[in-house]
Design a protein around this motif. Structure first.
Motif, mmCIF file in Angstrom:
data_model
loop_
_atom_site.group_PDB
_atom_site.id
_atom_site.type_symbol
_atom_site.label_atom_id
_atom_site.label_comp_id
_atom_site.label_asym_id
_atom_site.label_seq_id
_atom_site.Cartn_x
_atom_site.Cartn_y
_atom_site.Cartn_z
ATOM 1 N N CYS A 21 0.822 -1.209 0.000
ATOM 2 C CA CYS A 21 0.000 0.000 0.000
ATOM 3 C C CYS A 21 0.851 1.253 0.000
ATOM 4 O O CYS A 21 1.501 1.562 0.992
ATOM 5 C CB CYS A 21 -0.905 0.047 1.228
ATOM 6 N N GLY A 22 0.815 1.953 -1.117
ATOM 7 C CA GLY A 22 1.424 3.278 -1.172
ATOM 8 C C GLY A 22 2.914 3.335 -0.895
ATOM 9 O O GLY A 22 3.581 2.328 -0.699
ATOM 10 N N ASN A 23 3.407 4.546 -0.872
ATOM 11 C CA ASN A 23 4.829 4.785 -0.676
ATOM 12 C C ASN A 23 5.167 4.878 0.799
ATOM 13 O O ASN A 23 4.304 5.118 1.618
ATOM 14 C CB ASN A 23 5.203 6.101 -1.360
ATOM 15 N N TYR A 25 6.762 7.094 3.404
ATOM 16 C CA TYR A 25 7.198 8.478 3.576
ATOM 17 C C TYR A 25 8.018 8.673 4.843
ATOM 18 O O TYR A 25 8.303 9.796 5.229
ATOM 19 C CB TYR A 25 5.992 9.416 3.549
ATOM 20 N N ALA A 36 0.929 6.715 4.605
ATOM 21 C CA ALA A 36 0.923 6.918 3.145
ATOM 22 C C ALA A 36 -0.373 7.559 2.666
ATOM 23 O O ALA A 36 -0.374 8.383 1.755
ATOM 24 C CB ALA A 36 1.163 5.599 2.431
ATOM 25 N N GLU A 37 -1.494 7.206 3.334
ATOM 26 C CA GLU A 37 -2.773 7.761 2.855
ATOM 27 C C GLU A 37 -2.886 9.265 3.074
ATOM 28 O O GLU A 37 -3.785 9.907 2.536
ATOM 29 C CB GLU A 37 -3.984 7.026 3.448
ATOM 30 N N ASP A 40 -0.718 9.897 -0.531
ATOM 31 C CA ASP A 40 -1.082 9.242 -1.788
ATOM 32 C C ASP A 40 -2.460 9.689 -2.261
ATOM 33 O O ASP A 40 -3.372 9.861 -1.465
ATOM 34 C CB ASP A 40 -1.069 7.724 -1.613
ATOM 35 N N LYS A 41 -2.591 9.855 -3.572
ATOM 36 C CA LYS A 41 -3.873 10.155 -4.226
ATOM 37 C C LYS A 41 -4.537 11.425 -3.711
ATOM 38 O O LYS A 41 -5.747 11.559 -3.747
ATOM 39 C CB LYS A 41 -4.842 8.969 -4.098
ATOM 40 N N ASN A 128 -3.196 14.875 -7.439
ATOM 41 C CA ASN A 128 -3.614 13.614 -6.826
ATOM 42 C C ASN A 128 -3.126 12.379 -7.586
ATOM 43 O O ASN A 128 -3.381 11.253 -7.188
ATOM 44 C CB ASN A 128 -5.138 13.585 -6.643
ATOM 45 N N GLY A 130 0.174 12.339 -8.227
ATOM 46 C CA GLY A 130 1.592 12.351 -7.866
ATOM 47 C C GLY A 130 2.458 13.110 -8.851
ATOM 48 O O GLY A 130 3.672 12.986 -8.861
#
Length: 156
Positions: A21-23, A25, A36-37, A40-41, A128, A130
């Motif tokens: 899930c996601g990057n 950070y 990440a949420e 991300d997006k 959104n 990236g």
């Protein structure tokens, strides 16, 4: 023992799911993991600052205001220390400048393929997906950044 094996398997699956899930950070100025949420997006305002940078100091209150204004609009305001100071040093530098928004200890420039800037302060607006949509050189105001964001989102 069956239960132990099941627990181990679930742990491995859980780790894989989290990893997917996601990057990553990394952590913020207080050593807390940055979810990440939060990045991300969604649209982001990413500001690079340094303790020795005069205009950065005068810009911080504007960015604090901006972070407060954008909270309900799901737009994140994040800071990155230009000198890549870490740990206690990052925490105290952030406090000295009165930064109220999240500072990323780990520079995300590679994740977002940011153009390297030699001048400070510099603020990037990332959409959104990236993608870097705007590189704002020099001191910004909360109102100025909001206007830019609105113009970019209208084009989206």
């Amino acid at each position: 023992d069956m239960n132990r094996r099941l627990a181990a398997t679930l742990l491995i699956i859980g780790t894989l799911l989290l990893g997917g899930c996601g990057n990553d950070y990394g952590i913020d100025q207080n050593g807390q993991k940055v979810a990440a949420e939060r990045l991300d997006k969604q649209w982001l305002v990413l500001n690079y600052w340094a303790e020795w940078c005069g205009p950065c100091r005068t810009e911080i209150p504007e960015l604090n205001t901006l972070a407060e204004q954008l909270k309900d609009r799901k737009i994140g305001v994040f800071g990155v220390n230009f000198d890549n100071v870490q740990g206690e040093e990052l925490k105290s530098a952030s406090e000295k400048l009165g930064i109220k928004f999240t500072v990323l200890a780990q520079d995300p420039s590679e994740l977002f393929e940011l153009p390297r800037s030699e001048a400070l302060p510099v603020t990037y607006i990332i959409d959104n997906k990236g993608k870097v949509r705007e590189q704002l050189m020099g001191e910004q105001t909360a109102a100025g950044v909001v206007a830019k964001l609105e113009a970019l989102q209208a084009k989206n």
